[in-house]
Design a protein around this motif. Structure first.
Motif, PDB file in Angstrom:
ATOM      1  N   ASP A   5       0.833  -1.207   0.000  1.00  0.00           N
ATOM      2  CA  ASP A   5       0.000   0.000   0.000  1.00  0.00           C
ATOM      3  C   ASP A   5       0.867   1.257   0.000  1.00  0.00           C
ATOM      4  N   GLY A   6       1.936   1.210   0.737  1.00  0.00           N
ATOM      5  CA  GLY A   6       2.851   2.341   0.777  1.00  0.00           C
ATOM      6  C   GLY A   6       3.500   2.594  -0.577  1.00  0.00           C
ATOM      7  N   ARG A   7       3.841   1.509  -1.277  1.00  0.00           N
ATOM      8  CA  ARG A   7       4.436   1.660  -2.612  1.00  0.00           C
ATOM      9  C   ARG A   7       3.438   2.248  -3.595  1.00  0.00           C
ATOM     10  N   VAL A   8       2.190   1.807  -3.510  1.00  0.00           N
ATOM     11  CA  VAL A   8       1.156   2.327  -4.416  1.00  0.00           C
ATOM     12  C   VAL A   8       0.981   3.827  -4.184  1.00  0.00           C
ATOM     13  N   ILE A   9       0.890   4.215  -2.935  1.00  0.00           N
ATOM     14  CA  ILE A   9       0.752   5.643  -2.618  1.00  0.00           C
ATOM     15  C   ILE A   9       1.985   6.404  -3.091  1.00  0.00           C
ATOM     16  N   LEU A  10       3.167   5.819  -2.896  1.00  0.00           N
ATOM     17  CA  LEU A  10       4.402   6.452  -3.345  1.00  0.00           C
ATOM     18  C   LEU A  10       4.407   6.605  -4.866  1.00  0.00           C
ATOM     19  N   PHE A  11       3.984   5.582  -5.613  1.00  0.00           N
ATOM     20  CA  PHE A  11       3.917   5.673  -7.070  1.00  0.00           C
ATOM     21  C   PHE A  11       2.914   6.735  -7.513  1.00  0.00           C
ATOM     22  N   ILE A  12       1.800   6.826  -6.811  1.00  0.00           N
ATOM     23  CA  ILE A  12       0.803   7.853  -7.146  1.00  0.00           C
ATOM     24  C   ILE A  12       1.380   9.244  -6.912  1.00  0.00           C
ATOM     25  N   ILE A  13       2.076   9.428  -5.800  1.00  0.00           N
ATOM     26  CA  ILE A  13       2.680  10.734  -5.491  1.00  0.00           C
ATOM     27  C   ILE A  13       3.766  11.075  -6.516  1.00  0.00           C
ATOM     28  N   GLY A  16       2.139  12.013  -9.802  1.00  0.00           N
ATOM     29  CA  GLY A  16       1.572  13.364  -9.753  1.00  0.00           C
ATOM     30  C   GLY A  16       2.635  14.438  -9.839  1.00  0.00           C
ATOM     31  N   VAL A  17       3.734  14.218  -9.126  1.00  0.00           N
ATOM     32  CA  VAL A  17       4.828  15.193  -9.159  1.00  0.00           C
ATOM     33  C   VAL A  17       5.423  15.265 -10.565  1.00  0.00           C
ATOM     34  N   LEU A  18       5.635  14.120 -11.214  1.00  0.00           N
ATOM     35  CA  LEU A  18       6.172  14.117 -12.577  1.00  0.00           C
ATOM     36  C   LEU A  18       5.213  14.783 -13.555  1.00  0.00           C
ATOM     37  N   PHE A  19       3.914  14.577 -13.366  1.00  0.00           N
ATOM     38  CA  PHE A  19       2.925  15.235 -14.221  1.00  0.00           C
ATOM     39  C   PHE A  19       3.002  16.747 -14.063  1.00  0.00           C
ATOM     40  N   ARG A  23       4.129  19.595 -16.848  1.00  0.00           N
ATOM     41  CA  ARG A  23       3.307  20.753 -17.214  1.00  0.00           C
ATOM     42  C   ARG A  23       4.113  22.044 -17.084  1.00  0.00           C
ATOM     43  N   ARG A  24       4.926  22.131 -16.045  1.00  0.00           N
ATOM     44  CA  ARG A  24       5.786  23.318 -15.863  1.00  0.00           C
ATOM     45  C   ARG A  24       6.784  23.453 -17.010  1.00  0.00           C
ATOM     46  N   VAL A  25       7.372  22.339 -17.397  1.00  0.00           N
ATOM     47  CA  VAL A  25       8.345  22.364 -18.490  1.00  0.00           C
ATOM     48  C   VAL A  25       7.642  22.752 -19.797  1.00  0.00           C
ATOM     49  N   GLN A  26       6.449  22.221 -20.009  1.00  0.00           N
ATOM     50  CA  GLN A  26       5.687  22.561 -21.207  1.00  0.00           C
ATOM     51  C   GLN A  26       5.343  24.051 -21.221  1.00  0.00           C
ATOM     52  N   LEU A  27       4.922  24.586 -20.093  1.00  0.00           N
ATOM     53  CA  LEU A  27       4.611  26.011 -19.995  1.00  0.00           C
ATOM     54  C   LEU A  27       5.850  26.852 -20.244  1.00  0.00           C
TER      55      LEU A  27
END
Length: 77
Positions: A5-13, A16-19, A23-27
């Motif tokens: 569960d911790g790994r899943v939450i870590l992958f989600i975080i 999200g950070v990479l997304f 977006r910042r790099v695209q902007l």
């Protein structure tokens, strides 16, 4: 089970950070392109502005000549 569960939450975080980072790099890339286009447009805009100034000066010269003619025609009549 908790480590999974911790790994899943870590992958989600991390995802999200990479997304958000993407977006910042695209902007940033879009803003850089806009800035380059604006810099390229400066000479053209400067040329148009100086052309407008020349046109206004020509009109002012014609107006001054007409005013001078009106003043002097009144003196001779």
């Amino acid at each position: 089970m908790e480590s999974v569960d911790g790994r899943v939450i870590l992958f989600i975080i991390v995802g999200g950070v990479l997304f958000l980072l993407g977006r910042r790099v695209q902007l940033m890339a879009m803003m850089w392109q806009s800035w380059k286009d604006a810099v390229k447009a400066v000479p053209a805009r400067r040329k148009v502005a100086f052309g407008s100034v020349r046109h206004v000066l020509k009109l002012a010269l014609v107006a001054a000549l007409v005013l001078w003619a009106v003043v002097h025609v009144g003196r001779f009549m």
